[in-house]
Design a protein around this motif. Structure first.
Motif, PDB file in Angstrom:
ATOM      1  N   ASP A  20      -6.161  -1.203   9.944  1.00 40.93           N
ATOM      2  CA  ASP A  20      -6.311   0.112  10.566  1.00 40.93           C
ATOM      3  C   ASP A  20      -7.794   0.414  10.707  1.00 40.93           C
ATOM      4  O   ASP A  20      -8.529   0.410   9.714  1.00 40.93           O
ATOM      5  N   ARG A  75       0.875  -1.187   0.000  1.00 44.35           N
ATOM      6  CA  ARG A  75       0.000   0.000   0.000  1.00 44.35           C
ATOM      7  C   ARG A  75       0.903   1.225   0.000  1.00 44.35           C
ATOM      8  O   ARG A  75       2.030   1.202   0.495  1.00 44.35           O
ATOM      9  N   HIS A 112      -6.546   6.562  14.690  1.00 44.58           N
ATOM     10  CA  HIS A 112      -6.958   5.215  14.292  1.00 44.58           C
ATOM     11  C   HIS A 112      -6.228   4.174  15.130  1.00 44.58           C
ATOM     12  O   HIS A 112      -5.219   4.483  15.774  1.00 44.58           O
ATOM     13  N   HIS A 130       1.334  -3.770   4.396  1.00 41.70           N
ATOM     14  CA  HIS A 130       0.611  -3.416   5.613  1.00 41.70           C
ATOM     15  C   HIS A 130      -0.029  -4.684   6.155  1.00 41.70           C
ATOM     16  O   HIS A 130      -1.120  -5.077   5.728  1.00 41.70           O
ATOM     17  N   HIS A 163      -4.151   0.786  14.860  1.00 42.19           N
ATOM     18  CA  HIS A 163      -3.430  -0.165  14.013  1.00 42.19           C
ATOM     19  C   HIS A 163      -3.390  -1.463  14.810  1.00 42.19           C
ATOM     20  O   HIS A 163      -2.870  -1.506  15.916  1.00 42.19           O
TER      21      HIS A 163
HETATM   22 ZN   LIG Z   1      -1.629   0.362  10.253  1.00 40.74          ZN
END
Ligand SMILES: [Zn+2]
Length: 271
Positions: free
Chosen positions: A149, A134, A226, A145, A228
């Protein structure tokens, strides 16, 4: 009359105990080596690792003098398996459910493996999925990734995805404020970019599934608030959205009493 009944009871107990045979693995070198020496099949060794890795880290915890007792193994699946290190005892007992599935449960009627939450936060949307490549918004480059997320409001509660132990709880560079939870020997869950940690959360502490461990933030290398979230199995990052997560099983209530009395009888006879 009473004496006779007691005698009968004792005979019954004795004969039912005698119905179990047992074999021991005494650890001198390694589980595989010592099991072979005791004539335990590789299938049973595999089963032992699968069941007990939730309570024992086979690469670190096994010591010379530890013992596994395999009970009632007349060629069939063991009736019970007990691990005893002198300090710690873990015992599981077989139970066959109404679908004919045999599984191993602790004396409390629950499997040693816990259940996992699929999503450890109430989120607005998934802003980045698990993917091999990504475009990273800060680093301006293509990177894998291997996490999910979850875009969520700043300060949203983050929940432990399963029962476990706090392995790390600190600021870790790009991850910002991060928590690593260990679930058995094979699973680790990671929660990053946290605003802060839940009060009292310390390395080595036990947490329960669904317990609040921190709050969503944007610490570390992050462009907006956010969570992760990573799920690691045997050190490899797995897709938390699709991975086949363990789900704890229980002996059904109507059978629990009988299951527990049998388990207690086994424990009395094999220490
Ligand atoms: Zn992440």
């Amino acid at each position: 009359m009473r004496k006779y009944l007691l005698f009968l009871l004792a005979t019954l107990l004795f004969s039912s105990v005698n119905a179990f045979d047992s074999k021991s693995i005494n650890i001198t070198r390694s589980l595989a080596y010592d099991a072979k020496k005791s004539g335990i099949s590789p299938q049973i060794v595999k089963e032992i690792v699968r069941i007990f890795s939730w309570k024992i880290d086979f690469s670190r915890d096994l010591r010379r003098g530890d013992r596994f007792i395999i009970i009632g193994n007349k060629g069939a699946a063991p009736k019970a398996i007990i691990y005893n290190s002198g300090k710690k005892r873990v015992a599981v007992f077989s139970y066959v459910d109404k679908f004919g599935r045999l599984n191993y449960y602790a004396i409390n009627g629950k499997t040693l493996y816990p259940s996992f939450l699929r999503n450890p936060v109430k989120y607005r949307r998934i802003s980045s999925k698990f993917q091999r490549k990504r475009f990273h918004p800060i680093l301006k480059t293509w990177l894998p990734h291997r996490a999910v997320d979850y875009a969520a409001n700043k300060g949203s509660k983050v929940y432990a995805s399963a029962d476990g132990v706090v392995e790390k709880r600190k600021y870790i560079g790009a991850l910002g404020n991060a928590i690593y939870l260990k679930h058995g020997a094979n699973y680790v869950s990671v929660y990053a970019h946290l605003l802060r940690f839940a009060r009292g959360l310390r390395v080595g502490k036990k947490v329960k599934k669904g317990q609040v461990i921190g709050l969503v933030g944007s610490t570390g290398r992050s462009t907006g608030s956010h969570l992760h979230y990573e799920l690691r199995y045997k050190g490899k990052r797995k897709n938390p959205l699709t991975w086949h997560l363990p789900k704890q099983k229980r002996v059904p209530a109507p059978d629990l009493r009988r299951f527990q009395s049998q388990a207690r009888e086994i424990l009395r006879n094999f220490r």
